[in-house]
Design a protein around this motif. Structure first.
Motif, PDB file in Angstrom:
ATOM      1  N   ARG A   1      37.200  33.751  43.168  1.00  0.00           N
ATOM      2  CA  ARG A   1      37.523  33.343  41.794  1.00  0.00           C
ATOM      3  C   ARG A   1      36.971  34.351  40.782  1.00  0.00           C
ATOM      4  NH1 ARG A   1      35.456  27.539  40.768  1.00  0.00           N
ATOM      5  NH2 ARG A   1      33.493  28.514  40.202  1.00  0.00           N
TER       6      ARG A   1
ATOM      7  N   GLN B   1      42.087  40.187  36.587  1.00  0.00           N
ATOM      8  CA  GLN B   1      42.981  39.815  35.500  1.00  0.00           C
ATOM      9  C   GLN B   1      42.609  40.557  34.215  1.00  0.00           C
ATOM     10  OE1 GLN B   1      42.347  35.569  35.947  1.00  0.00           O
ATOM     11  NE2 GLN B   1      44.437  35.285  36.681  1.00  0.00           N
TER      12      GLN B   1
ATOM     13  N   ARG C   1      38.952  37.590  41.036  1.00  0.00           N
ATOM     14  CA  ARG C   1      40.241  37.396  40.393  1.00  0.00           C
ATOM     15  C   ARG C   1      40.113  37.494  38.875  1.00  0.00           C
ATOM     16  NH1 ARG C   1      40.881  32.287  40.528  1.00  0.00           N
ATOM     17  NH2 ARG C   1      41.556  32.101  42.690  1.00  0.00           N
TER      18      ARG C   1
ATOM     19  N   ARG D   1      51.080  40.692  41.478  1.00  0.00           N
ATOM     20  CA  ARG D   1      50.799  40.062  40.187  1.00  0.00           C
ATOM     21  C   ARG D   1      49.918  40.912  39.278  1.00  0.00           C
ATOM     22  NH1 ARG D   1      48.722  34.168  41.349  1.00  0.00           N
ATOM     23  NH2 ARG D   1      48.962  33.956  39.105  1.00  0.00           N
ATOM     24  N   TYR D   2      48.949  41.623  39.869  1.00  0.00           N
ATOM     25  CA  TYR D   2      47.956  42.327  39.047  1.00  0.00           C
ATOM     26  C   TYR D   2      47.905  43.832  39.287  1.00  0.00           C
ATOM     27  CZ  TYR D   2      46.360  37.461  38.969  1.00  0.00           C
ATOM     28  OH  TYR D   2      46.299  36.104  38.868  1.00  0.00           O
TER      29      TYR D   2
ATOM     30  N   THR E   1      42.344  35.329  49.739  1.00  0.00           N
ATOM     31  CA  THR E   1      42.772  34.890  48.405  1.00  0.00           C
ATOM     32  C   THR E   1      43.713  35.922  47.783  1.00  0.00           C
ATOM     33  OG1 THR E   1      40.747  33.616  48.090  1.00  0.00           O
ATOM     34  CG2 THR E   1      41.970  34.213  46.102  1.00  0.00           C
ATOM     35  N   ALA E   2      43.371  37.201  47.918  1.00  0.00           N
ATOM     36  CA  ALA E   2      44.218  38.264  47.373  1.00  0.00           C
ATOM     37  C   ALA E   2      45.606  38.231  48.002  1.00  0.00           C
ATOM     38  CB  ALA E   2      43.557  39.622  47.597  1.00  0.00           C
ATOM     39  N   GLN E   3      45.652  37.955  49.301  1.00  0.00           N
ATOM     40  CA  GLN E   3      46.946  37.879  49.991  1.00  0.00           C
ATOM     41  C   GLN E   3      47.729  36.647  49.534  1.00  0.00           C
ATOM     42  OE1 GLN E   3      45.469  37.881  54.013  1.00  0.00           O
ATOM     43  NE2 GLN E   3      45.591  40.107  54.215  1.00  0.00           N
ATOM     44  N   GLN E   4      47.068  35.497  49.537  1.00  0.00           N
ATOM     45  CA  GLN E   4      47.750  34.246  49.169  1.00  0.00           C
ATOM     46  C   GLN E   4      48.258  34.275  47.733  1.00  0.00           C
ATOM     47  OE1 GLN E   4      44.630  31.477  50.056  1.00  0.00           O
ATOM     48  NE2 GLN E   4      45.023  31.476  52.251  1.00  0.00           N
ATOM     49  N   GLU E   5      47.472  34.864  46.846  1.00  0.00           N
ATOM     50  CA  GLU E   5      47.837  34.888  45.426  1.00  0.00           C
ATOM     51  C   GLU E   5      48.601  36.151  45.032  1.00  0.00           C
ATOM     52  OE1 GLU E   5      44.217  34.236  43.242  1.00  0.00           O
ATOM     53  OE2 GLU E   5      44.019  32.177  43.985  1.00  0.00           O
ATOM     54  N   GLN E   6      48.873  37.015  46.005  1.00  0.00           N
ATOM     55  CA  GLN E   6      49.665  38.229  45.794  1.00  0.00           C
ATOM     56  C   GLN E   6      49.124  39.086  44.647  1.00  0.00           C
ATOM     57  OE1 GLN E   6      53.684  36.748  45.369  1.00  0.00           O
ATOM     58  NE2 GLN E   6      53.869  36.385  47.564  1.00  0.00           N
ATOM     59  N   TRP E   7      47.845  39.424  44.764  1.00  0.00           N
ATOM     60  CA  TRP E   7      47.214  40.229  43.719  1.00  0.00           C
ATOM     61  C   TRP E   7      47.924  41.557  43.518  1.00  0.00           C
ATOM     62  CZ3 TRP E   7      41.165  39.792  44.472  1.00  0.00           C
ATOM     63  CH2 TRP E   7      40.786  38.459  44.256  1.00  0.00           C
TER      64      TRP E   7
END
Length: 194
Positions: A184, A191, A187, A30-31, A21-27
C-alpha cells in the motif's frame, strides 16, 4: 517505464507481497512502474527464487566480499544504478546502510520496521514491546535517513498484544499486516511519481 528495485536478505515475503500487488493491480499499465530487480546480499536468499520465477532480474552482492561497509555500499549503489530506480525498497535487507548510500537515494529509499515507530527502533522489537507491557504493537513503513529507523513515517498498522503472546506469535500477526501496508505504501509513492 520507471523502475523499482527491492533489496532482500532472506525469504522475501514482503518483496513477494509487493510483487503480487503490482501484478494484480497492473502497476506497469496503470502507473508506468515495474519491479525491475531484486538484489540480495546473500546468495541463498529464498526470495531470489520467487523473483526469478516472476521474470524479475536478480543480483547478489555478498557483503563479506568487500573490505568495508563503504566499499560494499558503493558496489551496491553501482549495481542499483544500472536499473535507474525511482524507488529502492528495503524488504528484510539486513544491513545498516552508510550515510553516503542513504544520501545517494535520498527521498527514494524506504524500509519497513516491525514496531510502531518511533517506539522500539533496532532489533528484538516484539520481545521489547511485550516486556514493556505494551497493549499494542505494529509495523511502520518509513523513508530511510542516515539515522536508524527515524525517517518520515509513510504508513503504519496497529496489532494488539494479546495475553500470553510470545515474540514469535506477535511477530506472526505483525507480519500479516506488513504484507498489507508495504504494498500500500509503495503504491502510494508510485502514484505520486505520476
Amino acid at each position: 517505464m520507471k523502475n523499482i528495485v527491492i533489496l532482500i536478505s532472506g525469504g522475501g515475503s514482503n518483496m513477494a507481497a509487493i510483487v503480487k500487488t503490482a501484478q494484480q493491480e497492473q502497476w506497469e499499465r496503470r502507473y508506468g512502474v515495474r519491479i525491475a530487480a531484486v538484489v540480495s546480499n546473500k546468495a541463498d536468499a529464498g526470495g531470489l527464487v520467487f523473483a526469478q520465477e516472476q521474470g524479475i532480474a536478480t543480483a547478489v552482492l555478498d557483503h563479506k566480499a568487500y573490505p568495508s561497509r563503504e566499499a560494499f555500499d558503493a558496489a551496491l549503489a553501482a549495481q542499483l544504478d544500472e536499473f535507474a530506480p525511482v524507488l529502492v525498497v528495503l524488504a528484510g535487507f539486513m544491513r545498516i546502510l552508510t550515510p553516503g548510500f542513504v544520501a545517494h537515494y535520498a527521498g527514494r529509499l524506504i524500509n519497513i520496521h516491525p514496531s510502531l515507530l518511533p517506539a522500539f527502533t533496532g532489533l528484538h522489537t516484539h520481545q521489547r514491546a511485550i516486556d514493556a507491557g505494551c497493549k499494542f504493537a505494529g509495523v511502520t513503513v518509513h523513508q530511510v535517513t542516515a539515522e536508524l529507523d527515524v525517517g518520515p513515517i509513510l504508513d503504519q498498522a496497529v496489532v494488539p498484544v494479546l495475553p500470553g503472546d510470545t515474540a514469535e506469535t506477535l511477530a506472526a500477526r505483525v507480519l500479516t499486516q506488513e504484507h498489507i501496508i508495504y504494498p500500500r505504501a509503495v503504491r502510494a509513492l508510485v502514484q505520486q511519481l505520476g
